[in-house]
Design an enzyme around this catalytic site. Sequence first.
Site, PDB file in Angstrom:
ATOM      1  N   ASP A  65      49.005   6.612   3.893  1.00 58.99           N
ATOM      2  CA  ASP A  65      48.786   6.922   2.466  1.00 58.99           C
ATOM      3  C   ASP A  65      48.722   5.663   1.600  1.00 58.99           C
ATOM      4  OD1 ASP A  65      48.978   9.653   3.140  1.00 58.99           O
ATOM      5  OD2 ASP A  65      51.162   9.525   3.026  1.00 58.99           O
ATOM      6  N   HIS A  88      42.772  11.447   3.855  1.00 58.14           N
ATOM      7  CA  HIS A  88      42.353  10.342   3.005  1.00 58.14           C
ATOM      8  C   HIS A  88      41.798  10.949   1.734  1.00 58.14           C
ATOM      9  CE1 HIS A  88      42.704   7.568   6.271  1.00 58.14           C
ATOM     10  NE2 HIS A  88      41.833   8.217   6.996  1.00 58.14           N
ATOM     11  N   ASP A 141      48.161  -0.335 -10.310  1.00 56.96           N
ATOM     12  CA  ASP A 141      48.136   0.175 -11.688  1.00 56.96           C
ATOM     13  C   ASP A 141      49.309   1.115 -11.966  1.00 56.96           C
ATOM     14  OD1 ASP A 141      46.438   1.579  -9.713  1.00 56.96           O
ATOM     15  OD2 ASP A 141      46.328   3.125 -11.258  1.00 56.96           O
TER      16      ASP A 141
END
Length: 427
Positions: free
Chosen positions: A12, A40, A334
């Site tokens: 992941d 995915h 982010d």
Amino acid sequence: MVKAVVGANWGDEGKGKITDMLSAQADIVIRFQGGANAGHTIVNNYGKFALHTLPSGVFYDHTMSIIGNGVALDIPGFFKEYGELLSRGVPAPKIMISDRAQIVMPYHRLFDQYEEERLAGASFGSTKSGIAPFYSDKYAKVGIQVSELFDEPRLREKLERVIVTKNILLEHLYHKPLLAVDELMETLKEYREMAAPYVGDVSAYLDEAVRAGKNILLEGQLGSLKDPDHGIYPMVTSSSTLAGFGAVGAGLPPYLIKDVIVVCKAYSSAVGAGAFVSEIFGDEAAELRNRGGDGGEYGATTGRPRRMGWFDCVASRYGCRIQGATDVAFTVLDVLGYLDEIPVCVAYDIDGEITGDFPVTARLERAKPVWKTLPGWKTDIRGIKEYEKLPKECRDYIEFIEAELGYPITMVSNGPGRDDIIYRKVK
Ligand code: GDP
């Protein structure tokens, strides 16, 4: 030119996004191990997709997407996913299935489920996709190869032999309904009809492609720490997650794999059981989970909440080394933009001894994290395209981790989309 895209951690990490992105320059994308037990997630111009079996190159019409011999091929699952792609407007991808790939049989899924039920509290947290029973059968030499679908008498004879032991277990250990050869033969005929147009000799195809100078991408599933040899055994997956296995699971010369792009996530997450030294709990974990990935850290296959943790330098350095990283793609950075300070696990304390070396499982289970806290950057870094435009604290975080890893971070991913990427020249 052969590149591998593989995971540094527990899976992941965002390999799907990086593979989808790199597929723009690839002629061939190959899955070389694993099965439908992990997903995915890919966000591109067609929308958001969770792929389990299809290679992440299927969104381009110039790529050939291949299921290599090392994969645990779930035929109905594969074609369901394929159909979903078409129904959502993706042009029919070119696909090829290795005649040497083996098939996840309906009884593999059942045995996975029955065994997890039997183990109850001591279970592995399997996704019940049949992966462990599949690879057990493969290496016990009782698996079914795709090529065998085309020889009915041989297939029937083999199944008759194989189900004898399975039925003993079903009757006496699990107390479940028995398997019948006729029914299995019917299922396998359906599988054959679905797969037949796409079956081919993959290693021969790749040999020609290499001679013609094609670009080939090997796509790994899960990450270093789930490798059965080098990971947190036994809480691992059942096939090798390492770039080195790419040569075997695709059918390529090992020396052709020149670039090993190791995808490493800016914080940690894991699914299933097993030691997880930098794990965090409570509100701290819930916040990171809900902000993480693209819409929260929940399994793409199971929807279950992922276990969360801060970045683990010890595990990730080991994860990069065991993959043989030439490049690190540092992802989901982010997500950390909300934090005043960011804890990072820089060493393990094992029985009072401080170490930076990733230990074997028995010692790992006793390891406690040694934390260092780095300043946060408290801004949204999505949309930034140049490394120098990132806030200083953010660059410091990247460079601190790069120094800890000892491998070059050449790509920084700052969003789930194909274009959310910052290339960095460090070599
Ligand atoms: P894989 O199995 O390694 O391909 O990873 P997953 O798809 O299971 O998990 C990665 C998740 O993070 C997915 O939901 C991606 O869309 C998302 N993702 C990937 N890269 C980034 C990134 O840089 N930022 C954010 N916010 N999400 C990302």
